[in-house]
Design a protein around this motif. Structure first.
Motif, PDB file in Angstrom:
ATOM      1  N   GLY A 171       0.779  -1.230   0.000  1.00 22.12           N
ATOM      2  CA  GLY A 171       0.000   0.000   0.000  1.00 22.12           C
ATOM      3  C   GLY A 171       0.810   1.280   0.000  1.00 22.12           C
ATOM      4  N   LYS A 172       2.106   1.179  -0.133  1.00 22.97           N
ATOM      5  CA  LYS A 172       2.971   2.359  -0.153  1.00 22.97           C
ATOM      6  C   LYS A 172       3.678   2.445  -1.496  1.00 22.97           C
ATOM      7  CE  LYS A 172       3.985   2.419   4.767  1.00 22.97           C
ATOM      8  NZ  LYS A 172       3.341   1.240   5.259  1.00 22.97           N
ATOM      9  N   ILE A 173       3.931   3.674  -1.908  1.00 21.54           N
ATOM     10  CA  ILE A 173       4.737   3.904  -3.104  1.00 21.54           C
ATOM     11  C   ILE A 173       6.181   4.030  -2.639  1.00 21.54           C
ATOM     12  CG2 ILE A 173       5.203   5.465  -5.024  1.00 21.54           C
ATOM     13  CD1 ILE A 173       2.265   6.438  -4.694  1.00 21.54           C
ATOM     14  N   TYR A 224       9.958  14.324 -13.293  1.00 18.51           N
ATOM     15  CA  TYR A 224       9.750  14.678 -11.889  1.00 18.51           C
ATOM     16  C   TYR A 224       8.337  15.202 -11.684  1.00 18.51           C
ATOM     17  CZ  TYR A 224      14.613  13.995 -10.573  1.00 18.51           C
ATOM     18  OH  TYR A 224      15.823  13.434 -10.304  1.00 18.51           O
ATOM     19  N   GLU A 225       7.857  16.037 -12.615  1.00 19.41           N
ATOM     20  CA  GLU A 225       6.498  16.559 -12.524  1.00 19.41           C
ATOM     21  C   GLU A 225       5.484  15.437 -12.710  1.00 19.41           C
ATOM     22  OE1 GLU A 225       6.061  19.570 -11.321  1.00 19.41           O
ATOM     23  OE2 GLU A 225       8.249  19.726 -11.368  1.00 19.41           O
ATOM     24  N   GLU A 226       5.763  14.505 -13.599  1.00 21.42           N
ATOM     25  CA  GLU A 226       4.885  13.355 -13.792  1.00 21.42           C
ATOM     26  C   GLU A 226       4.822  12.507 -12.528  1.00 21.42           C
ATOM     27  OE1 GLU A 226       6.416  11.330 -17.210  1.00 21.42           O
ATOM     28  OE2 GLU A 226       5.864  12.972 -18.559  1.00 21.42           O
ATOM     29  N   PHE A 227       5.937  12.390 -11.820  1.00 24.93           N
ATOM     30  CA  PHE A 227       5.948  11.626 -10.574  1.00 24.93           C
ATOM     31  C   PHE A 227       5.068  12.294  -9.533  1.00 24.93           C
ATOM     32  CE2 PHE A 227       7.879  10.425  -6.450  1.00 24.93           C
ATOM     33  CZ  PHE A 227       7.575   9.072  -6.510  1.00 24.93           C
ATOM     34  N   ILE A 228       5.137  13.622  -9.424  1.00 27.98           N
ATOM     35  CA  ILE A 228       4.267  14.336  -8.482  1.00 27.98           C
ATOM     36  C   ILE A 228       2.802  14.083  -8.841  1.00 27.98           C
ATOM     37  CG2 ILE A 228       3.469  16.628  -7.770  1.00 27.98           C
ATOM     38  CD1 ILE A 228       6.368  17.505  -7.623  1.00 27.98           C
ATOM     39  N   GLU A 229       2.473  14.134 -10.120  1.00 27.60           N
ATOM     40  CA  GLU A 229       1.103  13.874 -10.553  1.00 27.60           C
ATOM     41  C   GLU A 229       0.700  12.437 -10.226  1.00 27.60           C
ATOM     42  OE1 GLU A 229      -1.434  13.757 -14.675  1.00 27.60           O
ATOM     43  OE2 GLU A 229       0.186  15.227 -14.503  1.00 27.60           O
ATOM     44  N   TYR A 230       1.601  11.491 -10.460  1.00 23.84           N
ATOM     45  CA  TYR A 230       1.340  10.083 -10.154  1.00 23.84           C
ATOM     46  C   TYR A 230       1.033   9.917  -8.665  1.00 23.84           C
ATOM     47  CZ  TYR A 230       2.401   5.119  -9.391  1.00 23.84           C
ATOM     48  OH  TYR A 230       2.352   3.814  -9.010  1.00 23.84           O
ATOM     49  N   VAL A 231       1.842  10.526  -7.828  1.00 24.89           N
ATOM     50  CA  VAL A 231       1.666  10.402  -6.387  1.00 24.89           C
ATOM     51  C   VAL A 231       0.393  11.117  -5.933  1.00 24.89           C
ATOM     52  CG1 VAL A 231       2.651  11.095  -4.163  1.00 24.89           C
ATOM     53  CG2 VAL A 231       4.106  10.055  -5.904  1.00 24.89           C
ATOM     54  N   SER A 232       0.117  12.279  -6.504  1.00 26.29           N
ATOM     55  CA  SER A 232      -1.036  13.060  -6.048  1.00 26.29           C
ATOM     56  C   SER A 232      -2.361  12.395  -6.406  1.00 26.29           C
ATOM     57  CB  SER A 232      -0.978  14.479  -6.612  1.00 26.29           C
ATOM     58  OG  SER A 232      -1.157  14.471  -8.002  1.00 26.29           O
ATOM     59  N   ASN A 233      -2.362  11.469  -7.343  1.00 26.53           N
ATOM     60  CA  ASN A 233      -3.589  10.770  -7.722  1.00 26.53           C
ATOM     61  C   ASN A 233      -3.820   9.500  -6.906  1.00 26.53           C
ATOM     62  OD1 ASN A 233      -4.380  12.590  -9.718  1.00 26.53           O
ATOM     63  ND2 ASN A 233      -3.012  11.652 -11.203  1.00 26.53           N
ATOM     64  N   ARG A 234      -3.039   9.283  -5.869  1.00 22.23           N
ATOM     65  CA  ARG A 234      -3.174   8.090  -5.042  1.00 22.23           C
ATOM     66  C   ARG A 234      -3.217   8.470  -3.576  1.00 22.23           C
ATOM     67  NH1 ARG A 234      -1.497   7.400  -9.627  1.00 22.23           N
ATOM     68  NH2 ARG A 234      -1.513   5.457 -10.764  1.00 22.23           N
ATOM     69  N   LYS A 235      -3.964   7.691  -2.809  1.00 21.65           N
ATOM     70  CA  LYS A 235      -4.033   7.924  -1.369  1.00 21.65           C
ATOM     71  C   LYS A 235      -3.099   6.938  -0.687  1.00 21.65           C
ATOM     72  CE  LYS A 235      -8.651   9.820  -1.222  1.00 21.65           C
ATOM     73  NZ  LYS A 235      -8.446  11.112  -0.670  1.00 21.65           N
ATOM     74  N   LYS A 236      -1.833   7.172  -0.890  1.00 18.94           N
ATOM     75  CA  LYS A 236      -0.825   6.275  -0.337  1.00 18.94           C
ATOM     76  C   LYS A 236       0.304   7.095   0.265  1.00 18.94           C
ATOM     77  CE  LYS A 236      -1.575   2.656  -3.758  1.00 18.94           C
ATOM     78  NZ  LYS A 236      -2.297   1.717  -2.972  1.00 18.94           N
ATOM     79  N   SER A 237       0.994   6.491   1.168  1.00 17.76           N
ATOM     80  CA  SER A 237       2.202   7.111   1.685  1.00 17.76           C
ATOM     81  C   SER A 237       3.345   6.832   0.722  1.00 17.76           C
ATOM     82  CB  SER A 237       2.533   6.567   3.069  1.00 17.76           C
ATOM     83  OG  SER A 237       1.549   6.996   3.988  1.00 17.76           O
ATOM     84  N   LEU A 238       4.384   7.598   0.864  1.00 17.77           N
ATOM     85  CA  LEU A 238       5.515   7.507  -0.054  1.00 17.77           C
ATOM     86  C   LEU A 238       6.789   7.297   0.742  1.00 17.77           C
ATOM     87  CD1 LEU A 238       6.871   7.938  -2.853  1.00 17.77           C
ATOM     88  CD2 LEU A 238       6.835  10.386  -2.347  1.00 17.77           C
TER      89      LEU A 238
END
Length: 100
Positions: free
Chosen positions: A10-12, A29-43
């Motif tokens: 459940g974590k990225i 890097y911007e795509e990674f932020i978008e990828y992370v922001s579309n998920r409810k997961k910890s990083l």
């Protein structure tokens, strides 16, 4: 540069390369932020290989943390050492991120 990204329990988890500087920050890097922001997961950011980070890299990390926090997650940084660790402590990023 982001070397690897994978999901675990459940974590990225992202493994960062040896530096994050203005010259290296690109669309990925911007795509990674978008990828992370579309998920409810910890990083979890593995920064063991990271030897250099400049202001642009720090800004990117802060924006990343804000996106994750907005989704009720947290950013955990593992492997912090050397000059990068000194910079984190100097500007008090060690109080913004969970450091392990």
């Amino acid at each position: 540069m982001i070397k690897r990204i994978f999901l675990d329990d459940g974590k990225i988890i992202a493994v960062l390369a040896d530096s994050i500087t203005e010259e290296e920050i690109d669309a990925s890097y911007e795509e990674f932020i978008e990828y992370v922001s579309n998920r409810k997961k910890s990083l979890i950011l593995d920064v063991e290989l990271l030897e250099n980070i400049d202001g642009a890299g720090i800004d990117w990390l802060i924006r990343l943390e804000q996106c994750v926090r907005h989704n009720d997650g947290c950013v955990v940084i593992v492997g912090l050492r050397g000059l990068v660790k000194d910079r984190f402590e100097f500007i008090r990023l060690d109080q913004l991120f969970v450091i392990q």
